[in-house]
Design an enzyme around this catalytic site. Sequence first.
Site, short mmCIF file in Angstrom:
data_model
loop_
_atom_site.label_atom_id
_atom_site.label_comp_id
_atom_site.label_asym_id
_atom_site.label_seq_id
_atom_site.Cartn_x
_atom_site.Cartn_y
_atom_site.Cartn_z
N HIS A 48 -9.89 -7.41 1.85
CA HIS A 48 -8.72 -6.54 2.01
C HIS A 48 -7.83 -6.61 0.77
O HIS A 48 -7.34 -5.58 0.29
CB HIS A 48 -7.95 -6.98 3.27
CG HIS A 48 -6.72 -6.19 3.55
ND1 HIS A 48 -6.75 -4.93 4.09
CD2 HIS A 48 -5.41 -6.49 3.39
CE1 HIS A 48 -5.52 -4.47 4.24
NE2 HIS A 48 -4.68 -5.42 3.82
N CYS A 95 4.12 -7.49 -2.93
CA CYS A 95 3.39 -8.75 -3.04
C CYS A 95 2.17 -8.69 -2.13
O CYS A 95 2.30 -8.43 -0.93
CB CYS A 95 4.30 -9.92 -2.65
SG CYS A 95 3.45 -11.50 -2.65
N PHE A 154 0.83 -1.21 0.00
CA PHE A 154 0.00 0.00 0.00
C PHE A 154 0.87 1.25 0.00
O PHE A 154 0.51 2.26 -0.62
CB PHE A 154 -0.94 -0.01 1.21
CG PHE A 154 -1.93 1.11 1.20
CD1 PHE A 154 -3.08 1.02 0.41
CD2 PHE A 154 -1.74 2.24 1.96
CE1 PHE A 154 -4.00 2.05 0.38
CE2 PHE A 154 -2.65 3.28 1.94
CZ PHE A 154 -3.79 3.19 1.15
#
Length: 164
Positions: free
Chosen positions: A95, A87, A64
């Site tokens: 999520h 990854c 993120f």
Amino acid sequence: MATKNLSGFSTASLPPAKPFRFGIVVAQWNAEVTGPLYNGAYSLLLEKGAEESNITTIEVPGSFELTSGADILLSSKNVDAVICLGCVIQGETRHFDFICSAVAHGITEVSVKHNKPVIFGVLTTDNLQQAKDRSGGRLGNKGDEAAATAIQMAALQASLQTTV
């Protein structure tokens, strides 16, 4: 596709990386996958002639944060292309979907904002084995592919800037 080495491309036709400066932003989360992705990308840049001093690497906590890491790097360093390596592995909740979507859109937005190539080298897999297979395992190394893309895009941008 599940049995084919997806990284079976030829690097012979890649332009030299020597004239370019590269940034690599690598996620610390899933380090057993992102470490080999990084090694693949870094090795290919060197193999194609990039100077070690022209490769800046920063680590961010997770995939993120790749977007903000790339933005920070492009705002503080003069680089021709940034490779984002991460990854995200599917879990039991949604999520995964939110993170993958945010990272893909964020990397695109940073690229457009800075008018520089920002490469999506993020594995989005169903399980850890699929990620390992794509980070130096039986299906090649997507880090290599991300570096090849960065070289090609930096060369493309340079060629268009010199012809205008």
